[in-house]
Design a protein around this motif. Structure first.
Motif, PDB file in Angstrom:
ATOM      1  N   LEU A  94       0.867  -1.180   0.000  1.00 19.50           N
ATOM      2  CA  LEU A  94       0.000   0.000   0.000  1.00 19.50           C
ATOM      3  C   LEU A  94       0.899   1.223   0.000  1.00 19.50           C
ATOM      4  N   ILE A  95       0.805   2.027  -1.043  1.00 28.32           N
ATOM      5  CA  ILE A  95       1.547   3.282  -1.127  1.00 28.32           C
ATOM      6  C   ILE A  95       0.588   4.401  -0.738  1.00 28.32           C
ATOM      7  N   GLU A  96       1.005   5.222   0.212  1.00 26.53           N
ATOM      8  CA  GLU A  96       0.152   6.289   0.733  1.00 26.53           C
ATOM      9  C   GLU A  96       0.768   7.646   0.429  1.00 26.53           C
ATOM     10  N   TYR A  97       0.024   8.490  -0.295  1.00 26.49           N
ATOM     11  CA  TYR A  97       0.424   9.868  -0.557  1.00 26.49           C
ATOM     12  C   TYR A  97      -0.342  10.757   0.414  1.00 26.49           C
ATOM     13  N   SER A  98       0.385  11.391   1.347  1.00 20.88           N
ATOM     14  CA  SER A  98      -0.293  12.105   2.427  1.00 20.88           C
ATOM     15  C   SER A  98       0.415  13.399   2.805  1.00 20.88           C
ATOM     16  N   ASP A  99      -0.352  14.241   3.484  1.00 20.64           N
ATOM     17  CA  ASP A  99       0.097  15.536   3.988  1.00 20.64           C
ATOM     18  C   ASP A  99      -0.195  15.546   5.487  1.00 20.64           C
ATOM     19  N   PHE A 100       0.781  15.921   6.312  1.00 25.19           N
ATOM     20  CA  PHE A 100       0.572  15.919   7.756  1.00 25.19           C
ATOM     21  C   PHE A 100      -0.491  16.925   8.203  1.00 25.19           C
ATOM     22  N   GLN A 101      -0.818  17.904   7.351  1.00 24.04           N
ATOM     23  CA  GLN A 101      -1.863  18.856   7.702  1.00 24.04           C
ATOM     24  C   GLN A 101      -3.251  18.441   7.201  1.00 24.04           C
ATOM     25  N   CYS A 102      -3.326  17.343   6.492  1.00 19.44           N
ATOM     26  CA  CYS A 102      -4.596  16.882   5.917  1.00 19.44           C
ATOM     27  C   CYS A 102      -5.434  16.201   7.002  1.00 19.44           C
ATOM     28  N   PRO A 103      -6.626  16.706   7.296  1.00 20.05           N
ATOM     29  CA  PRO A 103      -7.440  16.099   8.352  1.00 20.05           C
ATOM     30  C   PRO A 103      -7.891  14.685   8.026  1.00 20.05           C
ATOM     31  N   PHE A 104      -8.082  14.384   6.760  1.00 13.93           N
ATOM     32  CA  PHE A 104      -8.542  13.056   6.378  1.00 13.93           C
ATOM     33  C   PHE A 104      -7.399  12.044   6.384  1.00 13.93           C
ATOM     34  N   CYS A 105      -6.158  12.546   6.178  1.00 16.61           N
ATOM     35  CA  CYS A 105      -4.990  11.687   6.370  1.00 16.61           C
ATOM     36  C   CYS A 105      -4.887  11.304   7.843  1.00 16.61           C
ATOM     37  N   GLY A 106      -5.169  12.270   8.715  1.00 20.72           N
ATOM     38  CA  GLY A 106      -5.171  11.987  10.144  1.00 20.72           C
ATOM     39  C   GLY A 106      -6.247  10.986  10.515  1.00 20.72           C
ATOM     40  N   ARG A 107      -7.369  11.093   9.868  1.00 22.97           N
ATOM     41  CA  ARG A 107      -8.460  10.149  10.115  1.00 22.97           C
ATOM     42  C   ARG A 107      -8.039   8.734   9.745  1.00 22.97           C
ATOM     43  N   PHE A 108      -7.383   8.590   8.598  1.00 24.21           N
ATOM     44  CA  PHE A 108      -6.878   7.278   8.201  1.00 24.21           C
ATOM     45  C   PHE A 108      -5.860   6.773   9.214  1.00 24.21           C
ATOM     46  N   ALA A 109      -4.950   7.659   9.644  1.00 22.74           N
ATOM     47  CA  ALA A 109      -3.893   7.263  10.564  1.00 22.74           C
ATOM     48  C   ALA A 109      -4.446   6.785  11.899  1.00 22.74           C
ATOM     49  N   ARG A 110      -5.496   7.435  12.365  1.00 22.35           N
ATOM     50  CA  ARG A 110      -6.044   7.087  13.682  1.00 22.35           C
ATOM     51  C   ARG A 110      -7.040   5.945  13.634  1.00 22.35           C
ATOM     52  N   GLU A 111      -7.828   5.861  12.546  1.00 21.30           N
ATOM     53  CA  GLU A 111      -8.947   4.920  12.523  1.00 21.30           C
ATOM     54  C   GLU A 111      -8.677   3.644  11.730  1.00 21.30           C
ATOM     55  N   THR A 112      -7.855   3.727  10.695  1.00 23.12           N
ATOM     56  CA  THR A 112      -7.682   2.582   9.790  1.00 23.12           C
ATOM     57  C   THR A 112      -6.300   1.959   9.874  1.00 23.12           C
TER      58      THR A 112
END
Length: 261
Positions: A94-112
């Motif tokens: 799984l390759i993840e393209y993310s931004d530390f300021q992105c709220p939905f990236c945070g959602r993935f990090a915490r929930e999934t």
């Protein structure tokens, strides 16, 4: 998946766009070029000023298509990559393209992500490869370089978890230098002087640029964006969207391995 609610994804467009309606990943265009292929990952029409877009999902027919070899080849499987989690020999990447300021990236990090690590990474099925894709300005870029710097001391994922441990304000100082230093300290980065030096280095800039260029080259426009063995999943989708695609990719990898024997 019919009836499954889908969260939004963040993009370079800046104001929220309406709609909680489920959208289908409408365009996946693979265009042959001299050296590389271009994947257009479309989340809908973005606005010119930056913000969020309505989500796209992987439709059932799309999930059944064979993975594209050009996109499969993006998996680096570098054993020395500190921004990767899991075995380089895992059948699914799984390759993840993310931004530390992105709220939905945070959602993935915490929930999934915790569930994926527990059920797939720890069992040798999945490898997660992070790509820095800062789209929200200077603090995003600074946070990306800080994550890379933490990785030089093998603390990237600890920094990642700390940065995403709670929702943070965008471009309001939450990712300023002092704040990033505090995150690094909490993440267990031992040599903070080296961390600050690495964060400001040309090597950090080049690493972040490399990741961003890769994303833009294949058509990523929003965060978070994922490739699972070459198949796109866009936005912080419910966990079962990821597990379904991972299970299918693992099964296809197993069948291919059996066929090669």
């Amino acid at each position: 998946m019919p009836g499954t609610p889908t969260p939004s994804a963040s993009s370079r467009a800046g104001r929220p766009r309406p709609g909680h309606t489920r959208r289908v990943l409408a365009v996946i265009v693979l265009t042959a070029a001299v050296v590389t292929a271009v994947l257009s990952l479309t989340l809908g029409r973005g606005t010119p000023t930056g913000g969020t877009t309505a989500p796209a999902t992987v439709s059932e027919p799309e999930a059944q298509k064979p993975a594209n070899p050009e996109l499969l080849a993006l998996a680096r499987r570098d054993t020395s990559d500190p921004l990767a989690l899991g075995s380089p020999d895992a059948p699914v990447v799984l390759i993840e393209y993310s931004d530390f300021q992105c709220p939905f990236c945070g959602r993935f990090a915490r929930e999934t992500k915790p569930a994926l690590v527990r059920d797939y990474v720890d069992k040798g099925i999945l490898r997660i490869e992070w790509r820095n894709f800062p789209v929200f300005g200077a603090e995003s870029d600074q946070a990306a370089r800080a994550g890379w710097a933490a990785g030089q001391q093998d603390r990237f994922w600890q920094f990642h978890d700390e940065a995403y441990s709670e929702p943070r304000r965008r471009n309001a100082g939450d990712f300023g230098e002092d704040e990033l230093l505090a995150m690094a300290r909490k993440a267990g980065v031992e040599d903070l002087a080296r961390f600050e030096k690495d964060m400001a280095s040309d090597a950090a800039h080049q690493a972040v640029t490399r990741d961003s260029d890769e994303g833009y080259r294949i058509g990523v426009t929003s965060t978070p964006a994922f490739l699972i063995n070459g198949r796109p999943v866009l936005g912080a989708q419910p966990t079962d969207v990821f597990t379904d695609v991972i299970d299918e990719a693992a099964e296809q990898a197993r069948q291919q391995e059996d066929g090669d024997e």
